[in-house]
Design a protein around this motif. Structure first.
Motif, mmCIF file in Angstrom:
data_model
loop_
_atom_site.group_PDB
_atom_site.id
_atom_site.type_symbol
_atom_site.label_atom_id
_atom_site.label_comp_id
_atom_site.label_asym_id
_atom_site.label_seq_id
_atom_site.Cartn_x
_atom_site.Cartn_y
_atom_site.Cartn_z
ATOM 1 N N VAL A 265 0.853 -1.373 0.152
ATOM 2 C CA VAL A 265 0.050 -0.265 -0.118
ATOM 3 C C VAL A 265 0.779 1.422 -0.021
ATOM 4 O O VAL A 265 0.543 2.258 -0.767
ATOM 5 C CB VAL A 265 -0.948 0.265 1.222
ATOM 6 C CG1 VAL A 265 -1.477 1.314 1.606
ATOM 7 C CG2 VAL A 265 -2.037 -1.101 1.086
ATOM 8 N N LYS A 266 1.879 1.090 0.862
ATOM 9 C CA LYS A 266 2.816 2.575 0.620
ATOM 10 C C LYS A 266 3.690 2.471 -0.506
ATOM 11 O O LYS A 266 3.647 3.819 -0.938
ATOM 12 C CB LYS A 266 3.931 2.099 1.806
ATOM 13 C CG LYS A 266 5.035 3.349 1.984
ATOM 14 C CD LYS A 266 5.971 3.158 3.118
ATOM 15 C CE LYS A 266 7.105 4.186 3.266
ATOM 16 N NZ LYS A 266 7.933 3.977 4.218
ATOM 17 N N TRP A 267 3.773 1.440 -1.293
ATOM 18 C CA TRP A 267 4.339 1.677 -2.518
ATOM 19 C C TRP A 267 3.329 2.129 -3.505
ATOM 20 O O TRP A 267 3.760 3.049 -4.468
ATOM 21 C CB TRP A 267 4.835 0.079 -3.006
ATOM 22 C CG TRP A 267 5.324 0.020 -4.371
ATOM 23 C CD1 TRP A 267 6.634 0.491 -4.848
ATOM 24 C CD2 TRP A 267 4.766 -0.685 -5.536
ATOM 25 N NE1 TRP A 267 6.651 0.036 -6.565
ATOM 26 C CE2 TRP A 267 5.425 -0.496 -6.724
ATOM 27 C CE3 TRP A 267 3.435 -1.418 -5.573
ATOM 28 C CZ2 TRP A 267 5.008 -1.154 -7.842
ATOM 29 C CZ3 TRP A 267 3.030 -1.975 -6.740
ATOM 30 C CH2 TRP A 267 3.782 -1.870 -7.946
ATOM 31 N N GLY A 269 0.986 3.971 -2.821
ATOM 32 C CA GLY A 269 0.748 5.427 -2.638
ATOM 33 C C GLY A 269 1.763 6.278 -3.387
ATOM 34 O O GLY A 269 1.567 7.356 -3.791
ATOM 35 N N ASN A 270 2.976 5.773 -3.162
ATOM 36 C CA ASN A 270 4.399 6.588 -3.869
ATOM 37 C C ASN A 270 4.161 6.728 -5.529
ATOM 38 O O ASN A 270 4.574 7.575 -5.901
ATOM 39 C CB ASN A 270 5.604 5.890 -3.465
ATOM 40 C CG ASN A 270 5.790 6.141 -1.925
ATOM 41 O OD1 ASN A 270 5.521 7.012 -1.433
ATOM 42 N ND2 ASN A 270 6.650 5.218 -1.335
ATOM 43 N N ILE A 271 3.476 5.565 -5.958
ATOM 44 C CA ILE A 271 3.193 5.766 -7.528
ATOM 45 C C ILE A 271 2.151 6.756 -7.624
ATOM 46 O O ILE A 271 2.133 7.424 -8.511
ATOM 47 C CB ILE A 271 2.602 4.343 -8.110
ATOM 48 C CG1 ILE A 271 3.888 3.399 -7.743
ATOM 49 C CG2 ILE A 271 2.359 4.396 -9.421
ATOM 50 C CD1 ILE A 271 3.594 1.905 -8.112
ATOM 51 N N GLU A 272 1.059 6.771 -6.640
ATOM 52 C CA GLU A 272 0.024 7.516 -6.991
ATOM 53 C C GLU A 272 0.311 9.097 -7.074
ATOM 54 O O GLU A 272 -0.261 10.028 -7.738
ATOM 55 C CB GLU A 272 -1.392 7.259 -5.866
ATOM 56 C CG GLU A 272 -2.368 8.123 -5.992
ATOM 57 C CD GLU A 272 -3.388 7.719 -5.123
ATOM 58 O OE1 GLU A 272 -4.406 8.405 -4.752
ATOM 59 O OE2 GLU A 272 -3.148 6.800 -4.009
ATOM 60 N N ASN A 273 1.339 9.635 -5.753
ATOM 61 C CA ASN A 273 1.684 10.785 -5.763
ATOM 62 C C ASN A 273 2.850 11.157 -6.905
ATOM 63 O O ASN A 273 3.273 12.311 -6.963
ATOM 64 C CB ASN A 273 1.999 11.131 -4.372
ATOM 65 C CG ASN A 273 3.078 10.304 -3.861
ATOM 66 O OD1 ASN A 273 4.000 10.098 -4.475
ATOM 67 N ND2 ASN A 273 3.337 10.149 -2.682
ATOM 68 N N THR A 287 -0.320 6.132 -15.323
ATOM 69 C CA THR A 287 0.132 5.210 -14.137
ATOM 70 C C THR A 287 -0.301 5.760 -12.813
ATOM 71 O O THR A 287 -0.639 4.753 -12.039
ATOM 72 C CB THR A 287 1.598 5.218 -14.285
ATOM 73 O OG1 THR A 287 2.147 4.877 -15.647
ATOM 74 C CG2 THR A 287 2.316 4.358 -13.275
ATOM 75 N N MET A 288 -0.278 6.855 -12.551
ATOM 76 C CA MET A 288 -0.626 7.649 -11.153
ATOM 77 C C MET A 288 -2.260 6.805 -10.873
ATOM 78 O O MET A 288 -2.547 6.581 -9.804
ATOM 79 C CB MET A 288 -0.375 8.832 -11.256
ATOM 80 C CG MET A 288 1.078 9.416 -11.181
ATOM 81 S SD MET A 288 1.265 11.142 -11.364
ATOM 82 C CE MET A 288 0.367 12.011 -9.898
ATOM 83 N N LYS A 289 -2.853 7.219 -11.958
ATOM 84 C CA LYS A 289 -4.401 6.885 -11.808
ATOM 85 C C LYS A 289 -4.679 5.376 -11.552
ATOM 86 O O LYS A 289 -5.667 5.146 -10.778
ATOM 87 C CB LYS A 289 -4.998 7.419 -13.080
ATOM 88 C CG LYS A 289 -6.756 7.112 -13.242
ATOM 89 C CD LYS A 289 -7.280 7.700 -14.595
ATOM 90 C CE LYS A 289 -8.730 7.332 -14.646
ATOM 91 N NZ LYS A 289 -9.471 7.896 -15.964
ATOM 92 N N ILE A 290 -4.069 4.589 -12.341
ATOM 93 C CA ILE A 290 -3.944 3.141 -12.042
ATOM 94 C C ILE A 290 -3.709 2.669 -10.827
ATOM 95 O O ILE A 290 -4.363 1.831 -9.830
ATOM 96 C CB ILE A 290 -3.158 2.229 -12.996
ATOM 97 C CG1 ILE A 290 -3.819 2.471 -14.388
ATOM 98 C CG2 ILE A 290 -3.210 0.981 -12.814
ATOM 99 C CD1 ILE A 290 -3.079 1.732 -15.430
ATOM 100 N N ALA A 291 -2.666 3.297 -10.084
ATOM 101 C CA ALA A 291 -2.140 3.049 -8.692
ATOM 102 C C ALA A 291 -3.337 3.355 -7.762
ATOM 103 O O ALA A 291 -3.521 2.671 -6.864
ATOM 104 C CB ALA A 291 -0.981 3.532 -8.450
#
Length: 588
Positions: A265-267, A269-273, A287-291
């Motif tokens: 989940v932390k990983w 979150g780092n992709i999302e931001n 990529t951020m949207k998919i995460a």
């Protein structure tokens, strides 16, 4: 089997075939009495078996140099001289000549991959389903063909229906015991057993759900459908397992899966931001949207229709918001000595036809059995033609060695695509396949934290059990004091006197208390073995219970001393019958 062959009679296994030729030889007139052997599915019926009384006397034996094809002992036309016991040929199974044997394929059930089954069909049109030995539970060879019934619907044999109903009742009773906390886990290893295996074939599985649908079982049904009850049902389980498997609550599973979940989940979150994205523009945004649309669920049930409404429960799953099922599953093998992770991964991937893309298996069974070694495996869905098959990415990679230390340089590799099925990825735009690397040292920390939580829970369970026994012992002391107060008296010498039966009961109760104190000491010793430096609160609870047990020992010594001073009443003197005899004589 004990042979009943007469002394001197031919042995079909050891004697030479020429020896049989000397004993048996069909006459010329005999050949005309037998028709050619009928073929399976032939239209012409076979003639009735020939009686030995109709056979003319046999001619003298001829030379043994005749062809084996015309006089082999196994030939259906072979006739032997009459014997005191029935001839071997009379024991051979003969089909009823009034019925015709045919073979026909069974249509596929539910899917084109269900295959074919062979059926025996008689002229009356009754089908005899030989089925699968594992599904029937009864050996086909041990039954006559007329007793075999189809394994589908209401055509099951009465014995099979009774067995399925009995199995369903047993599973329902076990579910109720687990729900009420009354099920006693059988010891099956150094730290108990967290699985309950039950035999429940598909028809019994249907009966179980029919019973759960009844209004009086609504509370049980809600429990089964809730999040607290976890079970697997596999109609064709792998070797060594049963169809219905209940997962008992285990803090190790929850701890290991929870630690793994927090890391992923932390990983995500780092992709999302955008922290882990190395590209820019629309690709980064996609990529951020998919995460952001991927979330986790603990123990989410996975149902599949092959072979029939089976289901499994992984320990952790990750699902994209718009996907029908989870794309990545995590299995933690702990206490399942018969659990085969590759088999479960195959069921997940092939049963859902590739919608589940990745399965991660953490095998901790060696640690459960008292060892130190742990491995992980990764399986992925691979499309071959129109079918999805299991492909192994990592197989039994060791991340904790036999010394209980993390393996240097070992890493668990995953990517963003591992969380999304191939069909869904094709609908997205171009995305960055962000990698995830979890080193063995971090996996070891997951294990250590989960194991400490598991040991802490086990220690607290044992402490609570000791507290319950302490209360029971105190009640026993009250009962003993009540018996002494009500049943004892004081004689002229100042001694405490009690009846023999009551005194025996008091001593028996004291022995029971002494045994309970001994068991409590053993339990507290087991608690001591589970404690670590981080379990300060558990240590305080243990010290408190130890003090209570010490007080019980003092109380036991006091009551035992009191019981030792109690004596039985002196026996009453027997009255002499001589004076009575003199009185009767004087009256006369």
């Amino acid at each position: 089997m004990i042979s009943r062959r007469r002394p001197g009679s031919p042995n079909r296994k050891t004697n030479s075939i020429s020896f049989h030729f000397k004993l048996t030889k069909p006459g010329k007139s005999v050949k005309s009495l037998f028709a050619a052997p009928r073929e399976i599915g032939g239209a012409s019926p076979s003639p009735a078996p020939v009686s030995f009384s109709a056979v003319p006397p046999l001619p003298e034996p001829t030379s043994t140099k005749r062809k084996a094809s015309t006089s082999a002992p196994s030939s259906p036309t072979t006739i032997r001289p009459p014997r005191k016991r029935p001839a071997l040929i009379q024991r051979v199974l003969h089909f009823d000549t009034t019925k015709r044997l045919t073979l026909r394929p069974l249509k596929a059930l539910g899917s084109p991959t269900a295959g074919f089954r062979s059926f025996l069909t008689t002229n009356e049109g009754s089908d005899i389903d030989l089925g699968s030995g594992s599904d029937r539970g009864i050996s086909v060879s041990s039954q006559s063909t007329s007793s075999l019934a189809s394994g589908r619907g209401n055509t099951r044999a009465p014995g099979g229906r009774e067995r399925d109903a009995r199995d369903a009742r047993r599973v329902l009773r076990t579910i109720v015991e687990v729900k009420e906390g009354k099920y006693k886990v059988k010891k099956g290893g150094p730290r108990g057993k967290d699985l309950i295996h039950r035999t429940l074939r598909y028809h019994g599985y249907q009966l179980l759900w029919k019973e759960l649908q009844k209004s009086e079982n609504k509370e049980i049904l809600d429990y089964v459908n809730g999040r607290k009850f976890h079970f697997d049902y596999t109609r064709r389980p792998f070797k060594g397992d049963k169809q219905f498997v209940i997962h008992m609550p285990s803090s190790f599973h929850e701890g290991m899966a929870g630690q793994f979940n927090d890391r992923i989940v932390k990983w995500l979150g780092n992709i999302e931001n955008g922290t882990l994205c190395t590209t820019a523009g629309s690709r980064k945004g996609e990529t951020m949207k998919i995460a952001s649309h991927i979330s986790s669920t603990l123990a989410k049930r996975v149902k599949y229709t092959e072979p029939r409404n089976d289901q499994l429960e992984p320990d952790l799953s990750f699902k994209h918001r718009f996907a029908p099922v989870a794309g990545l599953l995590v299995e933690v093998a702990w206490s399942q000595s018969n659990l085969q992770l590759p088999d479960r991964a195959r069921r997940y991937i092939e049963g859902k036809k590739g919608l589940i893309r990745t399965v991660v298996g953490l095998n901790m069974n060696n640690i459960y059995r008292g060892g130190c070694r742990a491995t992980f495996s990764v399986w992925e869905a691979e499309q071959i033609g129109n079918k999805w098959k299991l492909a192994t990415s990592e197989a039994n990679k060791e991340f904790i060695n036999e010394k209980g230390e993390p393996v240097s340089g070992c890493e668990l590799h995953l990517t963003l695509r591992d969380f999304i099925c191939e069909k869904q990825v094709a609908k997205f735009g171009e995305i960055e396949n962000v990698p995830l690397k979890i080193p063995s040292a971090q996996l070891y920390d997951f294990y250590k934290s989960a194991f400490e939580d598991h040991m802490m829970d086990k220690a607290m369970e044992e402490i609570e059990g000791v507290k319950g026994v302490v209360n029971e012992a105190l009640k026993t002391f009250l009962d003993i004091e009540k018996v002494i107060q009500e049943q004892s008296t004081e004689d002229t010498d100042g001694r405490t006197v009690m009846g023999k039966t009551e005194l025996v009961n008091v001593k028996t109760m004291l022995e029971e208390v002494e045994k309970k104190i001994s068991d409590m000491k053993k339990a507290l010793k087991s608690v001591e073995e589970k404690l670590t430096d981080t379990m300060e609160m558990v240590k305080d609870e243990k010290i408190e219970v130890e003090n209570e047990v010490t007080e019980l020992e003092k109380k036991l010594a006091e009551v035992r001393a009191t019981a030792e001073r109690i004596v039985e009443p002196a026996p009453k003197p027997k009255r002499s019958r001589i004076p009575s005899a003199f009185k009767r004589a004087s009256k006369k």
